[in-house]
Enzyme design. Structure first.
Site, short mmCIF file in Angstrom:
data_model
loop_
_atom_site.label_atom_id
_atom_site.label_comp_id
_atom_site.label_asym_id
_atom_site.label_seq_id
_atom_site.Cartn_x
_atom_site.Cartn_y
_atom_site.Cartn_z
N SER A 157 -2.91 58.35 8.61
CA SER A 157 -2.23 57.12 9.01
C SER A 157 -0.99 56.87 8.17
CB SER A 157 -3.18 55.93 8.82
OG SER A 157 -4.26 56.03 9.69
N GLU A 212 1.75 39.31 36.28
CA GLU A 212 1.00 38.86 35.12
C GLU A 212 1.92 38.81 33.90
OE1 GLU A 212 -3.15 38.51 35.23
OE2 GLU A 212 -1.59 37.40 36.24
N HIS A 269 -5.48 62.00 13.25
CA HIS A 269 -6.34 62.52 12.19
C HIS A 269 -5.82 63.84 11.62
CE1 HIS A 269 -10.06 59.87 12.10
NE2 HIS A 269 -9.14 59.24 12.79
N LYS A 298 -13.15 46.52 7.30
CA LYS A 298 -11.93 45.75 7.57
C LYS A 298 -11.66 45.66 9.07
CE LYS A 298 -6.97 45.56 6.41
NZ LYS A 298 -6.83 44.33 5.63
N ASP A 299 -11.85 46.79 9.78
CA ASP A 299 -11.65 46.78 11.23
C ASP A 299 -12.66 45.86 11.92
OD1 ASP A 299 -9.43 48.36 11.39
OD2 ASP A 299 -10.50 50.21 11.82
#
Lengths: 435, 181
Positions: free
Chosen positions: A220, A288, A216, A244-245
């Site tokens: 971005s 895994e 922040h 959108k997220d």
């Protein structure tokens, strides 16, 4: 009240709180009006998705901890009791077990996006470094969590991984004894792994907070890799990117739920439903799936490195494998400085784009494939080739930065989005800008 | 102000006090940390694990058993003359961790091979003790995890393991009884 910020909320309670702790002002600034590049594609959803999965893991994990017993004699049965007798226990455990896989899926895609669009470059290097620390913490947490059910794969996975530290010269054996709290993986080991498996996710949250706080400050990156030049290039985070997220999160949760409800053991290993037995090694120990690429690098170093023309062993094969495995993560820390190109996005990097898609991605996938196969030919050779490819990807970046001729960059984010010519003039100057 | 003017080279008594205090604090912090680290080392009851005794009478030539000692398996193998022969004729130069077969067994009890059954690579249990398990390219043990091959003296011959299988401390109490640890 000389230092009190001015809050102007109509709700008097909100106003009272905000004047004393301006948390609502802060949330508004960081998640409400926060200017965000307008051109995100779906790959930018995976940070938020990873955050949602982390929250899911903590909620399901805390509930599981209330039913689990961390004692070698009782652990396996307590997990089976969760599966059979505890109300909704089966679902909570399957959410938690598959959630680990979902977390790695989201984070691997998130990392791929960072590499492909050059998000690690100045001024976002610190965000990237926090991200690598998050990956390391996730790996530690996931590994210790897998030990807790005390099945065969739990026990032998723990044995193999803790034994890695015995490769350290001189103090290795002492470190392994310290990790175990005994002469083998046993009850003391299980107890400390449980304590750390509970603790590390909260450390993870702290580092995620730093990761996002640093994000922040710089804002971005975006698919074009050019910095926003003004308000025409950005949108407020809310409602545009909250929506959108949320859409991305919902799609991902459908994918997640499909595993939990229809293939809950697909990503696991059947041997972990056999209680741990220190006298019998499973025929084929595999970690895994999300550790397989790194496991393949570990197994690829089958030779000792000697002083040239002599028999003096500088690095025994075992230590070499450990260095290779940890090195494959450590090299990520210096990626921002290995990649010398000023252009971020692969869209404008004709060599780097294919270097990622046709070199790094196949190498990583082949390593993942080989990691799940037995240690025999042709898999050993294949793993060695892919290991070399993985490291060459990083080491060749300074050369690519020098020889590559980037395509002209758009003058701004808004230009190609809102029309007015897809590529601006004066692009050469933009390339040099190192935005 | 007075103390900053005492020495001409910029070193002051106050600097010394700062350094001494920081050093003292550092030593104190490190000392306070040690009990927490050492608490993770094996506890007294873990260290007090007794030694074990094993009866060798039921093990026929060519057979082997696993015993549990300190949470780890111990392999006890009754070797055939051919197996001893094959271990002894290997030249030292061919070995990754050179050691003679004689050094790894007790004189007069050459047929008995006693080993900690933990692969020196990453701690798996090599196969080859029970009949029917693969014994690797050298007739000893084969570790399925990462493909280490051990010979009939338990020495590493091929694969990523750096060392021979460890020989624990042990002694024969009688012809058919051995004490490990």
């Amino acid at each position: 009240m000389a230092h009190a910020p001015k809050s102007n909320f109509s709700n008097p309670v909100v106003n009272w709180i905000d004047q004393r702790l301006p948390i609502i002002t802060m949330m508004n600034k960081e998640y409400g009006s926060f200017p965000t590049p307008r051109n995100f594609n779906s790959l930018w959803n995976f940070g938020a998705i990873a955050m949602v999965v982390l929250a899911t893991m903590i909620v399901s994990g805390v509930v599981l901890a209330m039913h689990y017993t961390n004692n070698t004699a009782l652990a396996f049965d307590s997990v089976e009791r969760i599966m059979r007798d505890v109300n909704w226990g089966w679902m909570i455990r399957y959410i938690h077990a598959n959630g680990a896989s979902m977390f790695f899926i989201a984070v691997y895609i998130h990392i791929f996006r960072g590499v492909y669009y050059g998000s690690y470059k100045a001024p976002r290097e610190l965000i990237w470094i926090f991200g690598v620390i998050i990956l390391l913490l996730m790996m530690g947490t996931a590994f210790m969590g897998y030990v807790l059910p005390w099945g065969q794969m739990s026990f032998w996975g723990a044995t193999v991984i803790t034994n890695l530290f015995s490769a350290i010269p001189v103090v290795g054996e002492h470190i392994v004894t310290l990790l175990w709290g005994g002469f083998s993986v046993d009850n003391p080991t299980l107890n400390r792994f449980f304590a750390l498996h509970f603790l590390l996710p909260f450390v993870l949250i702290a580092v995620v907070f730093l990761h996002v706080a640093a994000l922040h400050i710089t804002g971005s990156n975006n698919p074009l890799g050019v910095e926003p030049k003004g308000p025409q290039d950005t949108l407020p985070f809310h409602p545009y990117y909250t929506t959108k997220d949320l859409f991305g999160v919902v799609l991902f949760l459908i994918f997640f739920a499909a595993f939990v409800f229809f293939a809950p053991n697909y990503l696991g290993h059947p041997d972990n439903y056999i209680p741990a037995d220190p006298l019998v090694t499973p025929a084929h120990i595999v970690p895994e799936w999300y550790f397989l690429p790194f496991y393949a690098i570990l197994r690829s170093i089958t030779f000792s490195i000697t002083l040239p023309f002599t028999d003096v062993v500088l690095i025994p094969a075992k230590l070499g494998g450990v260095i290779g495995m940890f090195g494959s993560i450590a090299i990520l820390f210096v990626l921002p400085w290995l990649d010398t190109s000023p252009v971020r996005s692969s869209r404008f990097r004709p060599i780097f784009k294919w270097w990622v898609l046709l070199w790094l991605v196949p190498a990583f996938l082949v390593l993942g494939y080989v990691g799940g196969k037995p240690a025999e030919q042709p898999y050993v050779l294949l793993g060695q080739i892919a290991t070399v490819m993985y490291f060459v990807f990083f080491l060749a970046l300074p050369i690519i930065g020098r020889i590559e001729k980037p395509l002209p960059l758009p003058a701004s984010i808004a230009k190609p989005v809102l029309g007015g010519g897809s590529v601006a003039t004066g692009a050469t100057a933009q390339v040099m800008e190192k935005a | 102000m007075a103390d900053t003017m005492q020495a001409g080279d910029g070193q002051t008594r106050r600097d010394f006090i700062y350094l001494a205090a920081a050093a003292m604090g550092g030593v104190g912090a490190a000392s306070a940390l040690w009990p927490f680290i050492h608490s993770l080392n094996p506890a007294a009851d873990t260290l007090a694990l007794a030694s074990i005794e094993v009866d060798l009478a039921p093990i026929a030539a060519g057979q082997a058993i696993k015993a549990m000692w300190r949470g780890k398996p111990v392999f006890i193998r009754n070797r055939t003359p051919e197996e001893i022969e094959s271990a002894r004729k290997v030249p030292m130069s061919e070995l990754i961790d050179p050691q003679t077969d004689q050094d790894r067994v007790k004189a007069g009890k050459e047929n008995w091979l006693v080993l900690v059954g933990v692969c020196t690579h990453l701690g798996c249990i090599p196969l080859g003790t029970s009949s029917g398990e693969p014994r690797g390219d050298y007739g000893g043990w084969f570790c399925p995890c990462h493909g280490s091959h051990y010979d009939t003296a338990g020495r590493i011959r091929k694969g990523p393991a750096p060392l021979n299988l460890h020989v624990p401390e042990y002694a024969f109490i009688s012809d058919t009884r051995v004490k490990i640890g």
